[in-house]
Design an enzyme around this catalytic site. Structure first.
Site, PDB file in Angstrom:
ATOM      1  N   ASP A  60      24.404  34.921  -9.672  1.00 17.09           N
ATOM      2  CA  ASP A  60      25.680  34.261  -8.817  1.00 17.09           C
ATOM      3  C   ASP A  60      26.738  35.164  -8.860  1.00 17.09           C
ATOM      4  O   ASP A  60      27.199  35.452 -10.126  1.00 17.09           O
ATOM      5  CB  ASP A  60      26.074  32.966  -9.537  1.00 17.09           C
ATOM      6  CG  ASP A  60      26.991  32.032  -8.725  1.00 17.09           C
ATOM      7  OD1 ASP A  60      27.947  32.652  -8.237  1.00 17.09           O
ATOM      8  OD2 ASP A  60      26.903  30.759  -8.713  1.00 17.09           O
ATOM      9  N   ASN A  87      27.401  41.165   0.711  1.00 18.47           N
ATOM     10  CA  ASN A  87      27.191  40.203   2.108  1.00 18.47           C
ATOM     11  C   ASN A  87      27.140  38.816   1.677  1.00 18.47           C
ATOM     12  O   ASN A  87      27.429  38.095   2.467  1.00 18.47           O
ATOM     13  CB  ASN A  87      25.760  40.929   2.590  1.00 18.47           C
ATOM     14  CG  ASN A  87      25.203  39.879   3.569  1.00 18.47           C
ATOM     15  OD1 ASN A  87      25.530  39.627   4.382  1.00 18.47           O
ATOM     16  ND2 ASN A  87      24.231  39.072   2.765  1.00 18.47           N
ATOM     17  N   TYR A 158      38.010  30.152   4.398  1.00 15.68           N
ATOM     18  CA  TYR A 158      37.042  31.369   4.919  1.00 15.68           C
ATOM     19  C   TYR A 158      37.948  32.418   5.584  1.00 15.68           C
ATOM     20  O   TYR A 158      37.840  33.459   5.245  1.00 15.68           O
ATOM     21  CB  TYR A 158      36.076  30.779   5.991  1.00 15.68           C
ATOM     22  CG  TYR A 158      35.119  31.949   6.610  1.00 15.68           C
ATOM     23  CD1 TYR A 158      33.808  32.048   5.722  1.00 15.68           C
ATOM     24  CD2 TYR A 158      35.219  32.518   7.536  1.00 15.68           C
ATOM     25  CE1 TYR A 158      32.825  32.767   6.179  1.00 15.68           C
ATOM     26  CE2 TYR A 158      34.341  33.444   8.155  1.00 15.68           C
ATOM     27  CZ  TYR A 158      33.169  33.788   7.100  1.00 15.68           C
ATOM     28  OH  TYR A 158      32.177  34.652   7.724  1.00 15.68           O
ATOM     29  N   LYS A 162      38.201  36.113   4.033  1.00 17.95           N
ATOM     30  CA  LYS A 162      37.962  37.424   4.802  1.00 17.95           C
ATOM     31  C   LYS A 162      39.180  38.358   5.084  1.00 17.95           C
ATOM     32  O   LYS A 162      39.086  39.482   5.105  1.00 17.95           O
ATOM     33  CB  LYS A 162      37.219  37.015   6.056  1.00 17.95           C
ATOM     34  CG  LYS A 162      36.038  36.232   6.018  1.00 17.95           C
ATOM     35  CD  LYS A 162      34.746  37.279   5.011  1.00 17.95           C
ATOM     36  CE  LYS A 162      33.423  36.629   5.126  1.00 17.95           C
ATOM     37  NZ  LYS A 162      32.390  37.407   4.306  1.00 17.95           N
TER      38      LYS A 162
HETATM   39  P1  NAP Z   1      23.506  32.713   5.014  1.00 21.86           P
HETATM   40  O1  NAP Z   1      22.229  32.892   5.773  1.00 21.86           O
HETATM   41  O2  NAP Z   1      23.911  31.252   4.526  1.00 21.86           O
HETATM   42  O3  NAP Z   1      23.275  33.565   3.775  1.00 21.86           O
HETATM   43  C1  NAP Z   1      24.166  33.549   2.694  1.00 21.86           C
HETATM   44  C2  NAP Z   1      23.550  34.483   1.549  1.00 21.86           C
HETATM   45  O4  NAP Z   1      24.485  34.483   0.248  1.00 21.86           O
HETATM   46  C3  NAP Z   1      22.422  33.897   0.831  1.00 21.86           C
HETATM   47  O5  NAP Z   1      21.514  34.825   0.557  1.00 21.86           O
HETATM   48  C4  NAP Z   1      22.921  33.156  -0.305  1.00 21.86           C
HETATM   49  O6  NAP Z   1      21.831  33.133  -1.414  1.00 21.86           O
HETATM   50  C5  NAP Z   1      23.944  34.071  -0.687  1.00 21.86           C
HETATM   51  N1  NAP Z   1      24.943  33.456  -1.621  1.00 21.86           N
HETATM   52  C6  NAP Z   1      25.901  32.247  -1.499  1.00 21.86           C
HETATM   53  N2  NAP Z   1      26.346  31.920  -2.510  1.00 21.86           N
HETATM   54  C7  NAP Z   1      26.234  32.654  -3.151  1.00 21.86           C
HETATM   55  C8  NAP Z   1      26.581  32.910  -4.691  1.00 21.86           C
HETATM   56  N3  NAP Z   1      27.603  31.969  -5.362  1.00 21.86           N
HETATM   57  N4  NAP Z   1      26.003  33.811  -5.310  1.00 21.86           N
HETATM   58  C9  NAP Z   1      24.949  34.749  -5.091  1.00 21.86           C
HETATM   59  N5  NAP Z   1      24.714  34.813  -3.614  1.00 21.86           N
HETATM   60  C10 NAP Z   1      25.337  33.826  -2.822  1.00 21.86           C
HETATM   61  O7  NAP Z   1      24.682  33.356   5.580  1.00 21.86           O
HETATM   62  P2  NAP Z   1      24.981  34.601   6.632  1.00 21.86           P
HETATM   63  O8  NAP Z   1      25.320  34.341   7.938  1.00 21.86           O
HETATM   64  O9  NAP Z   1      23.704  35.516   6.333  1.00 21.86           O
HETATM   65  O10 NAP Z   1      26.215  35.393   5.960  1.00 21.86           O
HETATM   66  C11 NAP Z   1      26.034  36.696   5.300  1.00 21.86           C
HETATM   67  C12 NAP Z   1      27.528  37.120   5.378  1.00 21.86           C
HETATM   68  O11 NAP Z   1      27.808  37.416   6.678  1.00 21.86           O
HETATM   69  C13 NAP Z   1      28.611  36.313   4.832  1.00 21.86           C
HETATM   70  O12 NAP Z   1      29.560  36.903   4.128  1.00 21.86           O
HETATM   71  C14 NAP Z   1      29.329  35.859   6.284  1.00 21.86           C
HETATM   72  O13 NAP Z   1      30.665  35.588   5.862  1.00 21.86           O
HETATM   73  C15 NAP Z   1      29.029  36.917   7.003  1.00 21.86           C
HETATM   74  N6  NAP Z   1      29.182  36.505   8.702  1.00 21.86           N
HETATM   75  C16 NAP Z   1      28.219  35.702   9.068  1.00 21.86           C
HETATM   76  C17 NAP Z   1      28.454  35.221  10.456  1.00 21.86           C
HETATM   77  C18 NAP Z   1      27.518  34.334  10.992  1.00 21.86           C
HETATM   78  O14 NAP Z   1      27.709  33.932  12.141  1.00 21.86           O
HETATM   79  N7  NAP Z   1      26.408  33.935  10.278  1.00 21.86           N
HETATM   80  C19 NAP Z   1      29.616  35.786  11.300  1.00 21.86           C
HETATM   81  C20 NAP Z   1      30.380  36.638  10.563  1.00 21.86           C
HETATM   82  C21 NAP Z   1      30.281  36.985   9.208  1.00 21.86           C
HETATM   83  P3  NAP Z   1      21.426  32.083  -2.296  1.00 21.86           P
HETATM   84  O15 NAP Z   1      21.824  30.802  -1.804  1.00 21.86           O
HETATM   85  O16 NAP Z   1      19.969  32.383  -2.740  1.00 21.86           O
HETATM   86  O17 NAP Z   1      22.291  32.363  -3.564  1.00 21.86           O
END
Ligand code: NAP
Length: 244
Positions: A60, A87, A158, A162
């Site tokens: 975590d 990430n 959020y 960021k």
């Molecule tokens: P996602 O599919 O929900 O994946 C999030 C990842 O973070 C998962 O692998 C999750 O793994 C991990 N995570 C969450 N809480 C955690 C914790 N406490 N400890 C360790 N790992 C943790 O989200 P995503 O869209 O790929 O997002 C990835 C990044 O891109 C984020 O920083 C997000 O803010 C950014 N982003 C996303 C978007 C979008 O539209 N999707 C847009 C702009 C920026 P576990 O649950 O296995 O721990």
């Protein structure tokens, strides 16, 4: 030969979404990859199909001791760490199926978003920097968002996390300047079809970006040498123009 041949790349949040896509691409580029997130089973599944060497190290990101263990295991297994991709991230969108204004946000939810998105980046970066400084080489890539540069209503924690990440990126860059470490922020440039948007209707999910959208930019950033671009933040497409 890939661009990242033999580099050691740690990706947080590697169990799914954008993190999974970047770890798969780094492996395709010849890197030895470390997958970290909480869900070990999902990471094992991802690792099984990777072409190169990998290490699955669950943690975590909010747990300092667990984060230190991931980095210790990386050094034991691979002897160095070239790139850290911070990430892992959460948004309240998934928790409440939409936007939530400040008066409705609980203290616990505020803490969760800030701790995962910002404190987690501090903890992982703090753990890798001594190794990068010793090597006089390293790249820290922080996954930000358009919401790291502007605000919207209904996403206070959020947005705050960021914007904080943008400042932290510049601090890492300034402190790493004469020690070979670059730090930059990278974002997808729009909404990406990952679990963050699981609450959207299927038609809308089909219209948004695919999870591999940052892969090219992440490889270009990870391939930078000690005198690379540092302290900057931009969407994937702009990074591709800048470094490609
Ligand atoms: P996602 O599919 O929900 O994946 C999030 C990842 O973070 C998962 O692998 C999750 O793994 C991990 N995570 C969450 N809480 C955690 C914790 N406490 N400890 C360790 N790992 C943790 O989200 P995503 O869209 O790929 O997002 C990835 C990044 O891109 C984020 O920083 C997000 O803010 C950014 N982003 C996303 C978007 C979008 O539209 N999707 C847009 C702009 C920026 P576990 O649950 O296995 O721990």
């Amino acid at each position: 030969m890939g661009d990242l041949q033999n580099d050691v790349v740690i990706v947080t949040g590697a169990s799914r979404g954008l993190g999974r896509a970047m770890v798969e691409r780094a492996s395709d580029e010849g890197a030895r990859v470390v997958l970290t997130a909480r869900d070990e089973e999902r990471m094992d599944e991802v690792a099984t199909d990777l072409p190169g060497e990998s290490l699955v190290a669950p943690a975590d990101v909010r747990d300092a001791a667990a984060v230190e263990r991931v980095v210790d295991r990386t050094i034991e297994e691979f002897g160095r760490v070239d790139t850290l991709v911070n990430n892992a991230g959460v948004s309240l969108l998934g928790m409440y199926d939409g936007r939530t204004s400040l008066e409705e946000i609980s203290e616990d939810d505020w803490d969760t978003v800030l701790e995962v998105n910002l404190k987690g980046v501090f903890l992982f970066t703090r753990a890798v920097l001594p190794h990068m400084y010793e090597q006089e080489q390293g790249n820290v890539i922080n996954i930000s968002s358009g919401l790291g540069r502007h605000a919207i209503a209904g996403a206070g924690p959020y947005v705050s996390s960021k914007w904080g990440l943008e400042g932290l990126t510049q601090t890492i860059a300034l402190e790493g300047e004469d020690r070979g470490v670059n730090a930059n922020a990278l974002d997808p440039g729009g909404r990406v079809d990952t679990d963050i948007w699981a609450h959207l209707p299927d038609e809308e999910r089909e219209e948004i970006l695919d999870p591999d959208v940052m892969n090219d930019a992440a490889v270009l950033l990870a391939a930078q040498g000690p005198d690379g671009v540092s302290g900057e933040s931009m969407p994937a497409e702009e990074w591709e123009q800048r470094l490609g």
